[in-house]
Design a protein around this motif. Structure first.
Motif, PDB file in Angstrom:
ATOM      1  N   GLY A   4     -67.985  -8.668  26.605  1.00 23.16           N
ATOM      2  CA  GLY A   4     -68.851  -7.556  26.248  1.00 23.16           C
ATOM      3  C   GLY A   4     -68.157  -6.443  25.485  1.00 23.16           C
ATOM      4  N   LEU A   5     -66.939  -6.693  25.020  1.00 19.18           N
ATOM      5  CA  LEU A   5     -66.202  -5.676  24.276  1.00 19.18           C
ATOM      6  C   LEU A   5     -66.565  -5.738  22.794  1.00 19.18           C
ATOM      7  CD1 LEU A   5     -62.675  -6.145  25.894  1.00 19.18           C
ATOM      8  CD2 LEU A   5     -64.318  -4.317  26.343  1.00 19.18           C
ATOM      9  N   PRO A   6     -66.610  -4.591  22.140  1.00 21.16           N
ATOM     10  CA  PRO A   6     -66.910  -4.607  20.709  1.00 21.16           C
ATOM     11  C   PRO A   6     -65.782  -5.236  19.892  1.00 21.16           C
ATOM     12  CG  PRO A   6     -66.635  -2.343  21.536  1.00 21.16           C
ATOM     13  CD  PRO A   6     -66.477  -3.269  22.698  1.00 21.16           C
ATOM     14  N   VAL A   7     -66.138  -5.777  18.760  1.00 26.07           N
ATOM     15  CA  VAL A   7     -65.177  -6.439  17.873  1.00 26.07           C
ATOM     16  C   VAL A   7     -63.956  -5.568  17.577  1.00 26.07           C
ATOM     17  CG1 VAL A   7     -64.850  -7.349  15.533  1.00 26.07           C
ATOM     18  CG2 VAL A   7     -66.845  -8.036  16.879  1.00 26.07           C
ATOM     19  N   PRO A   8     -64.125  -4.281  17.235  1.00 26.00           N
ATOM     20  CA  PRO A   8     -62.926  -3.468  16.965  1.00 26.00           C
ATOM     21  C   PRO A   8     -61.984  -3.379  18.160  1.00 26.00           C
ATOM     22  CG  PRO A   8     -64.866  -2.362  16.130  1.00 26.00           C
ATOM     23  CD  PRO A   8     -65.350  -3.532  16.941  1.00 26.00           C
ATOM     24  N   ALA A   9     -62.520  -3.259  19.369  1.00 22.48           N
ATOM     25  CA  ALA A   9     -61.671  -3.157  20.561  1.00 22.48           C
ATOM     26  C   ALA A   9     -60.891  -4.453  20.796  1.00 22.48           C
ATOM     27  CB  ALA A   9     -62.514  -2.813  21.789  1.00 22.48           C
ATOM     28  N   VAL A  10     -61.567  -5.587  20.654  1.00 21.00           N
ATOM     29  CA  VAL A  10     -60.891  -6.882  20.840  1.00 21.00           C
ATOM     30  C   VAL A  10     -59.832  -7.076  19.764  1.00 21.00           C
ATOM     31  CG1 VAL A  10     -61.214  -9.393  20.840  1.00 21.00           C
ATOM     32  CG2 VAL A  10     -62.884  -7.920  21.991  1.00 21.00           C
ATOM     33  N   THR A  11     -60.207  -6.815  18.528  1.00 25.23           N
ATOM     34  CA  THR A  11     -59.280  -6.999  17.406  1.00 25.23           C
ATOM     35  C   THR A  11     -58.048  -6.123  17.567  1.00 25.23           C
ATOM     36  OG1 THR A  11     -61.115  -7.531  15.921  1.00 25.23           O
ATOM     37  CG2 THR A  11     -59.047  -6.845  14.898  1.00 25.23           C
ATOM     38  N   ILE A  53     -50.188 -16.598  18.602  1.00 24.11           N
ATOM     39  CA  ILE A  53     -51.324 -16.955  19.460  1.00 24.11           C
ATOM     40  C   ILE A  53     -52.298 -15.789  19.584  1.00 24.11           C
ATOM     41  CG2 ILE A  53     -51.930 -17.470  21.878  1.00 24.11           C
ATOM     42  CD1 ILE A  53     -49.410 -19.279  21.945  1.00 24.11           C
ATOM     43  N   LEU A  54     -51.805 -14.573  19.456  1.00 24.09           N
ATOM     44  CA  LEU A  54     -52.658 -13.384  19.533  1.00 24.09           C
ATOM     45  C   LEU A  54     -53.101 -12.882  18.161  1.00 24.09           C
ATOM     46  CD1 LEU A  54     -50.583 -11.559  22.274  1.00 24.09           C
ATOM     47  CD2 LEU A  54     -52.806 -12.673  22.588  1.00 24.09           C
ATOM     48  N   GLN A  55     -52.216 -12.970  17.176  1.00 21.36           N
ATOM     49  CA  GLN A  55     -52.498 -12.442  15.829  1.00 21.36           C
ATOM     50  C   GLN A  55     -53.601 -13.232  15.123  1.00 21.36           C
ATOM     51  OE1 GLN A  55     -50.811  -9.822  14.372  1.00 21.36           O
ATOM     52  NE2 GLN A  55     -51.615  -9.951  12.328  1.00 21.36           N
ATOM     53  N   VAL A  56     -53.531 -14.535  15.191  1.00 20.55           N
ATOM     54  CA  VAL A  56     -54.511 -15.360  14.477  1.00 20.55           C
ATOM     55  C   VAL A  56     -55.932 -15.120  14.999  1.00 20.55           C
ATOM     56  CG1 VAL A  56     -55.214 -17.739  13.981  1.00 20.55           C
ATOM     57  CG2 VAL A  56     -52.814 -17.056  13.713  1.00 20.55           C
ATOM     58  N   PRO A  57     -56.154 -15.140  16.317  1.00 16.51           N
ATOM     59  CA  PRO A  57     -57.506 -14.820  16.794  1.00 16.51           C
ATOM     60  C   PRO A  57     -57.936 -13.385  16.459  1.00 16.51           C
ATOM     61  CG  PRO A  57     -56.235 -15.843  18.542  1.00 16.51           C
ATOM     62  CD  PRO A  57     -55.292 -15.590  17.410  1.00 16.51           C
ATOM     63  N   ALA A  58     -56.998 -12.440  16.495  1.00 21.28           N
ATOM     64  CA  ALA A  58     -57.341 -11.059  16.151  1.00 21.28           C
ATOM     65  C   ALA A  58     -57.908 -10.996  14.740  1.00 21.28           C
ATOM     66  CB  ALA A  58     -56.106 -10.162  16.272  1.00 21.28           C
ATOM     67  N   ASN A  59     -57.249 -11.658  13.808  1.00 27.21           N
ATOM     68  CA  ASN A  59     -57.720 -11.652  12.425  1.00 27.21           C
ATOM     69  C   ASN A  59     -59.015 -12.433  12.274  1.00 27.21           C
ATOM     70  OD1 ASN A  59     -55.691 -10.012  11.382  1.00 27.21           O
ATOM     71  ND2 ASN A  59     -54.296 -11.728  11.150  1.00 27.21           N
ATOM     72  N   ARG A  60     -59.133 -13.537  12.967  1.00 25.88           N
ATOM     73  CA  ARG A  60     -60.360 -14.350  12.887  1.00 25.88           C
ATOM     74  C   ARG A  60     -61.547 -13.574  13.438  1.00 25.88           C
ATOM     75  NH1 ARG A  60     -61.486 -20.140  13.036  1.00 25.88           N
ATOM     76  NH2 ARG A  60     -59.709 -20.210  11.635  1.00 25.88           N
ATOM     77  N   ILE A  61     -61.347 -12.919  14.586  1.00 25.78           N
ATOM     78  CA  ILE A  61     -62.428 -12.153  15.219  1.00 25.78           C
ATOM     79  C   ILE A  61     -62.769 -10.922  14.382  1.00 25.78           C
ATOM     80  CG2 ILE A  61     -62.981 -10.705  17.234  1.00 25.78           C
ATOM     81  CD1 ILE A  61     -61.216 -12.753  18.869  1.00 25.78           C
ATOM     82  N   GLY A  62     -61.749 -10.251  13.880  1.00 26.25           N
ATOM     83  CA  GLY A  62     -61.959  -8.997  13.181  1.00 26.25           C
ATOM     84  C   GLY A  62     -62.473  -9.116  11.765  1.00 26.25           C
ATOM     85  N   HIS A  63     -62.200 -10.268  11.117  1.00 23.96           N
ATOM     86  CA  HIS A  63     -62.608 -10.416   9.719  1.00 23.96           C
ATOM     87  C   HIS A  63     -64.126 -10.549   9.633  1.00 23.96           C
ATOM     88  CE1 HIS A  63     -62.958 -12.356   5.675  1.00 23.96           C
ATOM     89  NE2 HIS A  63     -62.178 -11.306   5.421  1.00 23.96           N
ATOM     90  N   GLY A  64     -64.687  -9.783   8.769  1.00 20.14           N
ATOM     91  CA  GLY A  64     -66.142  -9.701   8.656  1.00 20.14           C
ATOM     92  C   GLY A  64     -66.586  -8.326   9.116  1.00 20.14           C
ATOM     93  N   TYR A  65     -66.062  -7.901  10.267  1.00 20.57           N
ATOM     94  CA  TYR A  65     -66.281  -6.514  10.676  1.00 20.57           C
ATOM     95  C   TYR A  65     -65.360  -5.621   9.849  1.00 20.57           C
ATOM     96  CZ  TYR A  65     -66.970  -2.406  13.558  1.00 20.57           C
ATOM     97  OH  TYR A  65     -67.299  -1.146  13.993  1.00 20.57           O
ATOM     98  N   PHE A  66     -64.099  -6.061   9.724  1.00 18.33           N
ATOM     99  CA  PHE A  66     -63.112  -5.392   8.873  1.00 18.33           C
ATOM    100  C   PHE A  66     -62.845  -6.280   7.662  1.00 18.33           C
ATOM    101  CE2 PHE A  66     -61.734  -4.073  13.220  1.00 18.33           C
ATOM    102  CZ  PHE A  66     -61.912  -2.704  13.097  1.00 18.33           C
TER     103      PHE A  66
END
Length: 118
Positions: A4-11, A53-66
């Motif tokens: 339930g966290l927003p994309v910016p917070a997760v990223t 392991i953390l950077q790749v998902p951060a970019n995948r999740i964040g891209h589109g919002y950022f």
């Protein structure tokens, strides 16, 4: 997004965690100068795996919002922040006013990346 966290917070959370691992991988060995270089390289690679392991998902999740440029800018500001704390706390290096001014200018540049003047 998950939990339930927003994309910016997760990223941003993932980017902070990934940068902690990368800073330790790249600079943690500086306190162990008598350790053979091949050993610190191997240990650094193992630590850096967690960064990926953390950077790749951060970019995948964040891209589109950022945008990609915004993601890279966020990563660089986080990287400098984590490094400044690491070098001060772990390495015992002094952080001077000139570091603050330089960091402020980098943050000003980041501000421009996040504003569309066109």
């Amino acid at each position: 997004m998950g939990l339930g966290l927003p994309v910016p917070a997760v990223t941003i959370g993932l980017l902070i965690a990934s940068n902690v691992f990368m800073t330790v991988a790249w600079y943690g060995h500086l306190k162990f100068k008598s350790t053979p270089l091949v050993t610190v390289i191997a240990v650094s690679w193992v630590i850096a795996l967690f960064e990926y392991i953390l950077q790749v998902p951060a970019n995948r999740i964040g891209h589109g919002y950022f945008s990609a440029a915004q993601l890279k800018t966020i990563q660089e500001v986080i990287s400098l922040s984590v490094f400044a704390l690491f070098s001060w706390i772990y390495l015992g290096e002094r952080i001077g006013w000139q570091h603050g001014v330089g960091f402020g200018l980098i943050c000003l540049g980041a501000w421009f990346i996040f504003h569309d003047f066109g």
